[in-house]
Scaffold this motif. Sequence first.
Motif, PDB file in Angstrom:
ATOM      1  N   ARG A  38      12.631  -8.335  -3.657  1.00 33.13           N
ATOM      2  CA  ARG A  38      13.236  -9.043  -4.926  1.00 33.13           C
ATOM      3  C   ARG A  38      14.106 -10.080  -4.484  1.00 33.13           C
ATOM      4  NH1 ARG A  38      12.458  -6.194 -10.064  1.00 33.13           N
ATOM      5  NH2 ARG A  38      11.278  -4.467  -9.809  1.00 33.13           N
ATOM      6  N   ARG A 107       7.404 -10.047   5.373  1.00 34.69           N
ATOM      7  CA  ARG A 107       7.397  -8.546   5.865  1.00 34.69           C
ATOM      8  C   ARG A 107       8.094  -8.612   7.089  1.00 34.69           C
ATOM      9  NH1 ARG A 107       5.293  -5.640   1.884  1.00 34.69           N
ATOM     10  NH2 ARG A 107       5.985  -3.677   2.867  1.00 34.69           N
ATOM     11  N   ASP A 182      -0.470  -4.148  -4.362  1.00 36.73           N
ATOM     12  CA  ASP A 182       0.006  -3.309  -3.411  1.00 36.73           C
ATOM     13  C   ASP A 182      -0.794  -2.505  -2.470  1.00 36.73           C
ATOM     14  OD1 ASP A 182       2.568  -4.385  -4.337  1.00 36.73           O
ATOM     15  OD2 ASP A 182       3.456  -2.447  -5.185  1.00 36.73           O
ATOM     16  N   ARG A 185      -3.495  -5.096  -0.501  1.00 40.35           N
ATOM     17  CA  ARG A 185      -3.312  -6.042   0.420  1.00 40.35           C
ATOM     18  C   ARG A 185      -3.584  -5.827   1.862  1.00 40.35           C
ATOM     19  NH1 ARG A 185       3.075  -5.124  -0.842  1.00 40.35           N
ATOM     20  NH2 ARG A 185       3.278  -3.124   0.717  1.00 40.35           N
TER      21      ARG A 185
HETATM   22  O1  C5P Z   1      10.095  -0.998  -5.865  1.00 38.68           O
HETATM   23  P1  C5P Z   1      10.048  -2.568  -6.623  1.00 38.68           P
HETATM   24  O2  C5P Z   1       9.602  -2.595  -7.678  1.00 38.68           O
HETATM   25  O3  C5P Z   1      11.669  -2.977  -6.509  1.00 38.68           O
HETATM   26  O4  C5P Z   1       9.472  -3.596  -5.502  1.00 38.68           O
HETATM   27  C1  C5P Z   1       9.151  -4.808  -6.007  1.00 38.68           C
HETATM   28  C2  C5P Z   1       7.823  -5.318  -5.109  1.00 38.68           C
HETATM   29  O5  C5P Z   1       8.187  -5.356  -3.710  1.00 38.68           O
HETATM   30  C3  C5P Z   1       6.600  -4.203  -5.073  1.00 38.68           C
HETATM   31  O6  C5P Z   1       5.798  -4.294  -6.356  1.00 38.68           O
HETATM   32  C4  C5P Z   1       6.298  -4.283  -3.770  1.00 38.68           C
HETATM   33  O7  C5P Z   1       5.168  -5.353  -3.736  1.00 38.68           O
HETATM   34  C5  C5P Z   1       7.078  -4.844  -3.059  1.00 38.68           C
HETATM   35  N1  C5P Z   1       7.430  -3.851  -1.927  1.00 38.68           N
HETATM   36  C6  C5P Z   1       6.726  -3.724  -0.858  1.00 38.68           C
HETATM   37  N2  C5P Z   1       7.481  -2.790   0.182  1.00 38.68           N
HETATM   38  C7  C5P Z   1       8.631  -2.386   0.185  1.00 38.68           C
HETATM   39  C8  C5P Z   1       9.090  -2.171  -1.185  1.00 38.68           C
HETATM   40  C9  C5P Z   1       8.738  -3.259  -2.206  1.00 38.68           C
HETATM   41  O8  C5P Z   1       5.970  -4.493  -0.568  1.00 38.68           O
HETATM   42  N3  C5P Z   1       8.748  -1.221   1.083  1.00 38.68           N
END
Ligand code: C5P
Length: 221
Positions: A38, A107, A182, A185
């Motif tokens: 975020r 990432r 999610d 991908r």
């Molecule tokens: O968990 P949260 O809603 O705060 O995460 C926001 C976005 O970050 C998720 O929709 C997801 O796409 C991504 N995310 C991710 N890998 C993580 C944590 C979050 O891809 N380890």
Amino acid sequence: MGFNIAIDGPAGAGKSTIARAVAKELSFIYVDTGAMYRAVALYLMELGITAEQKDQISEKCQDAHVSIRYVDGEQQVWLNDRDVSSQIRKEEVGNMASVVSAVPAVRQHLFQLQRSLAAENNVVMDGRDIGTTILPDAQVKIFLTASVETRGKRRALELEAKGEKHSIEEICQDIRDRDHRDMTREISPLRQAEDGVLVDSSDMTISQVVQRILDIYREKA
Ligand code: C5P
């Protein structure tokens, strides 16, 4: 390596509430990796970069210096020397986070930060790929989920408490879209680790879920 508990699952499954409570119970630190995505998303939005500009996302994310600080046991998320903990909670930032998190450079950018926190501390870390990619050797791996309707209702209450009003239909659609992005991908899709334990919280209270995870922890500790 510290003792590592990985909690993965879709948006709105209650991961952060549960992870925070488990961490408190065990005196571990809680690491919210979604908050890091975020923060990167917020940085890019402030630059005026949009979801379609994948090259710009890959390039500019490198300048987003994200760090985690702990004040009285609470996690604060800092972006280039400012506290963005509350700003990153907006729904639009969450949606952008879900888009930018599919970009490999983003990432990669956060990988080391997440790994080193887990190497140096006992952690409860929540996210999407913690048990599968970030901490494949975590001693406990939980896949926490709940039905879309349950998650939508919880999300609506959460947002309402922050003064953001959205219809349940709109929120459920957002959740479905985010789940889809999610899970499909190419890089680190959301899925249960082979050695992960599935916990469906649809009909469980928060404390029941916390107890279940503590039981799993005690079996392994
Ligand atoms: O968990 P949260 O809603 O705060 O995460 C926001 C976005 O970050 C998720 O929709 C997801 O796409 C991504 N995310 C991710 N890998 C993580 C944590 C979050 O891809 N380890």
